[in-house]
Design an enzyme around this catalytic site. Structure first.
Site, PDB file in Angstrom:
ATOM      1  CG  HIS A   1       5.607   1.404 101.391  1.00 19.69           C
ATOM      2  ND1 HIS A   1       5.295   2.713 101.078  1.00 19.69           N
ATOM      3  CD2 HIS A   1       4.594   0.651 100.889  1.00 19.69           C
ATOM      4  CE1 HIS A   1       4.157   2.745 100.432  1.00 19.69           C
ATOM      5  NE2 HIS A   1       3.702   1.511 100.293  1.00 19.69           N
TER       6      HIS A   1
ATOM      7  CD  GLU B   1       7.497   5.952 101.261  1.00 24.15           C
ATOM      8  OE1 GLU B   1       7.347   7.171 101.118  1.00 24.15           O
ATOM      9  OE2 GLU B   1       6.599   5.201 101.708  1.00 24.15           O
TER      10      GLU B   1
ATOM     11  CG  ASN C   1       1.099   6.080 100.310  1.00 23.12           C
ATOM     12  OD1 ASN C   1       1.014   6.103  99.093  1.00 23.12           O
ATOM     13  ND2 ASN C   1       1.168   4.948 100.989  1.00 23.12           N
TER      14      ASN C   1
END
Length: 288
Positions: free
Chosen positions: A142, A154, A193
């Site tokens: 990610h 990530e 997030n």
């Protein structure tokens, strides 16, 4: 890492195209695949403009820019692009049915040694690994927007992801100039997030409860916490549609009403006020 010569990025949107440019700039032969020819043309033009801007600023030589751009290819054919890919990063739309279809096609077209990663920020790779015959070679990788700038990547393993796949994804991220973070089990929103979401949700509560205006909340985040921008400014930058859809996708996974998008966020989403990209979000922006 010596086995990675070609990287394939699926999706020519903002994230996919920038991930591809990062890979090409790092020396990898890179293909960008998208079903939309228009998106491919747009991505090629935007990336060329970005490289030209770097040359104009003196942060990149003309030769370096031309060499990086020369490593890129753009195609609408997934089988052709995947046939000799060593590492694939899927950055298509955040819909599970589409992603599962893509991974099934990649499994059929890519060499047996190829690792298949998804850039999804909400869906764990176990959701797409079952569409392949190589679940041990599937993980999340990610990137953060804008991928050309942000250092964090990530890497998320699912229960069947092999250690070799994890190690390769981490080393690839480092070779791209990124700072990878390993997440050992799937959790909605992963790490960054979730941290950002906690701040965003508290900011929304404070505003909804009339504690402070959203502009003042942003000012407090910048001047007291030393954040580069406030949570409302960040929502506008990322896109209120993105923030809304991430929350909705998290709710779809957990079923917890607490994970639903905040009503204020839903109102802006329903109005089509997505932030900077539409000229109106929490703030108004010049239409230029």
């Amino acid at each position: 890492m010596g086995t990675i010569h070609k990287i394939l990025v699926i999706g020519a949107g903002a994230m996919g195209s920038q991930i591809a440019m990062v890979a090409a700039a790092a020396g990898y032969r890179t293909a960008v695949q998208d079903v939309s020819t228009d998106m491919l043309v747009q991505a090629q033009g935007q990336l060329t403009a970005r490289m030209q801007a770097k040359v104009a600023k003196g942060s990149l030589s003309r030769a370096e820019a031309d060499t990086a751009l020369g490593r890129l290819e753009f195609t609408s054919s997934l089988p052709d692009a995947a046939a000799d890919a060593d590492f694939v990063i899927e950055a298509a739309t955040e819909r599970l049915d589409i992603k599962r279809s893509i991974f099934a096609a990649l499994d059929a077209a890519a060499p047996a040694h190829a690792i298949l990663a998804t850039n999804s920020s909400t869906l764990g790779s176990s959701a797409v690994a079952s569409s392949t015959g190589r679940p041990e070679k599937v993980c999340n990788m990610h990137f953060f927007n804008p991928a050309l700038v942000m250092k964090c990547v990530e890497v998320v393993r699912h229960p069947q992801t092999s250690q070799e796949t994890v190690d390769t994804a981490l080393e690839l991220a480092r070779s791209l100039g990124k700072s990878p973070v390993l997440i050992n089990r799937e959790i909605p929103g992963f790490v960054a997030n979730r941290l950002m979401g906690a701040l965003r949700d508290e900011a929304l509560r404070l505003y909804a409860d009339g504690v402070a205006d959203f502009r003042d909340i942003d000012t407090a985040a910048k001047t007291a916490l030393n954040h580069p921008m406030g949570p409302f400014e960040l929502m506008d930058l990322v896109g209120l549609d993105v923030s809304y859809l991430i929350r909705q996708a998290t709710y779809d996974q957990t079923g917890d009403p607490a994970d639903l998008p905040h009503p204020l966020l839903k109102d802006l989403y329903d109005q089509g006020s997505f932030g900077r990209k539409t000229g109106q979000g929490w703030y108004s922006y010049d239409a230029r």
